[in-house]
Motif scaffolding. Structure first.
Motif, PDB file in Angstrom:
ATOM      1  N   GLU A 196      -2.600   5.670   1.303  1.00  0.00           N
ATOM      2  CA  GLU A 196      -3.615   4.683   1.651  1.00  0.00           C
ATOM      3  C   GLU A 196      -3.607   4.399   3.145  1.00  0.00           C
ATOM      4  O   GLU A 196      -4.656   4.280   3.785  1.00  0.00           O
ATOM      5  N   ARG A 201      -5.403   7.058   4.991  1.00  0.00           N
ATOM      6  CA  ARG A 201      -6.853   6.975   4.850  1.00  0.00           C
ATOM      7  C   ARG A 201      -7.437   5.904   5.769  1.00  0.00           C
ATOM      8  O   ARG A 201      -8.552   6.049   6.260  1.00  0.00           O
ATOM      9  N   ARG A 202      -6.701   4.860   6.007  1.00  0.00           N
ATOM     10  CA  ARG A 202      -7.213   3.740   6.788  1.00  0.00           C
ATOM     11  C   ARG A 202      -7.078   3.937   8.292  1.00  0.00           C
ATOM     12  O   ARG A 202      -7.904   3.454   9.065  1.00  0.00           O
ATOM     13  N   MET A 226       0.838  -1.198   0.000  1.00  0.00           N
ATOM     14  CA  MET A 226       0.000   0.000   0.000  1.00  0.00           C
ATOM     15  C   MET A 226       0.871   1.246   0.000  1.00  0.00           C
ATOM     16  O   MET A 226       2.039   1.208   0.406  1.00  0.00           O
TER      17      MET A 226
END
Length: 318
Positions: free
Chosen positions: A35, A38-39, A31
């Motif tokens: 990303e 965002r998680r 990733m």
């Protein structure tokens, strides 16, 4: 001092399990740091973690400070950070960095590759910076791995998984066998030191006495002292103590057990003996250390929704 005997193995620090996102092959995930942001919340990443799988991180832009086993590392584009299972780490400010994060379980590699890539080496450097042709080869291997991870469905699943494993193997082998620039070569550690180092790793909860290691390895205490000083730059006793203190810090940072329970698992006769030992070598009591390392997160919630969403691999426990 000899540690007291055990009739049961010590409980491990709660580990973070590897859980691949739905629809992707288990064992490997690639990733971007965008990303990851965002998680996972910044507060969640700031907490100490002790995962049971590998983290490989490289930056393409910006900079990042990352803490691994309580040592800080400044990462810049081109450097690679490798956090191995069991190591405690904390993320710095991710808003100033872009890059790629590769997560993998050790059992995705065959045993020969795992050995050749030194994936089990607890003394391997945390950060490396490939140069010249090495840097290009490592970058290409990482890019190829990332592209294959994103190409799920383009190949039969078993072929896709095999490709991921082979591409990961190429990357790890490249990182483990970088060319050392001329003039910067370091001598290989000698056999006595390596045997002592491995023995300490296996037995540090059973004994903290140099004499015991000398006896089990068939050397004199002076021989171990000379070898450790020449190869590690510190005395044999200090080497043992450093490993004991590291494990104590790991458990205090990430575990929920009391200092007395940690003392027992590390082989101390009493909790007060452990507290005195820790204080002499760190300048802080075990409780003060735990409070300090968790100071940024003591008032934070213990979940950021990742476990419920099923989207996270790395920090699903948060």
């Amino acid at each position: 001092m000899m540690a007291k005997n055990r009739h049961h193995p010590p409980r491990d620090i709660p580990a973070i399990p590897f859980a691949a996102p739905a629809g992707t092959p288990a064992g490997v995930e690639v990733m971007s740091l965008a990303e990851l942001r965002r998680r996972v919340s910044e507060q969640a990443l700031a907490r100490p973690h002790r995962p049971d799988f590998h983290h490989l991180l490289t930056l393409t832009a910006g900079d990042l400070r990352h803490v691994v086993d309580f040592d800080g590392y400044a990462l810049r584009p081109g450097s690679w950070l490798w956090v191995r299972p069991g190591q405690v780490h904390q993320w710095g400010d991710l808003t100033k960095a872009e890059g790629t994060l590769i997560l993998f379980q050790q059992d995705v590699l065959d045993s020969a590759t795992a050995t050749a890539a030194h994936v089990d080496d607890p003394h391997a450097p945390v950060v490396t910076t490939p140069v010249a042709a090495d840097a290009e080869a490592v970058s290409m291997a990482a890019e190829h791995l990332s592209r294959e991870f994103q190409a799920l469905g383009h190949l039969p699943l078993e072929v896709h998984i095999a490709a991921l494993r082979h591409l990961l193997a190429v990357l790890l082998l490249r990182l483990a066998h970088l060319t050392v620039p001329a003039g910067n070569s370091a001598p290989e550690p000698d056999e006595i030191y390596l045997r002592f180092r491995d023995a300490v790793e296996r037995h540090f909860t059973a004994t903290r006495r140099v004499e015991d290691y000398a006896r089990m390895l068939g050397y004199s205490g002076r021989t171990l002292a000379r070898a450790t000083l020449a190869n590690a730059g510190l005395s044999a006793k200090a080497f043992i103590d450093r490993r004991v203190v590291l494990e104590a810090k790991r458990q205090l940072a990430h575990g929920d057990e009391t200092a007395a329970q940690i003392s027992d698992h590390l082989g101390f006769v009493t909790a007060s003996q452990f507290s005195k030992y820790f204080m002499q070598r760190t300048g802080r009591s075990p409780i003060d250390f735990r409070k300090g390392i968790r100071g940024l997160s003591t008032s934070e919630p213990q979940s950021d929704g990742l476990a419920e969403s099923g989207e996270s691999l790395a920090l699903r426990h948060l």
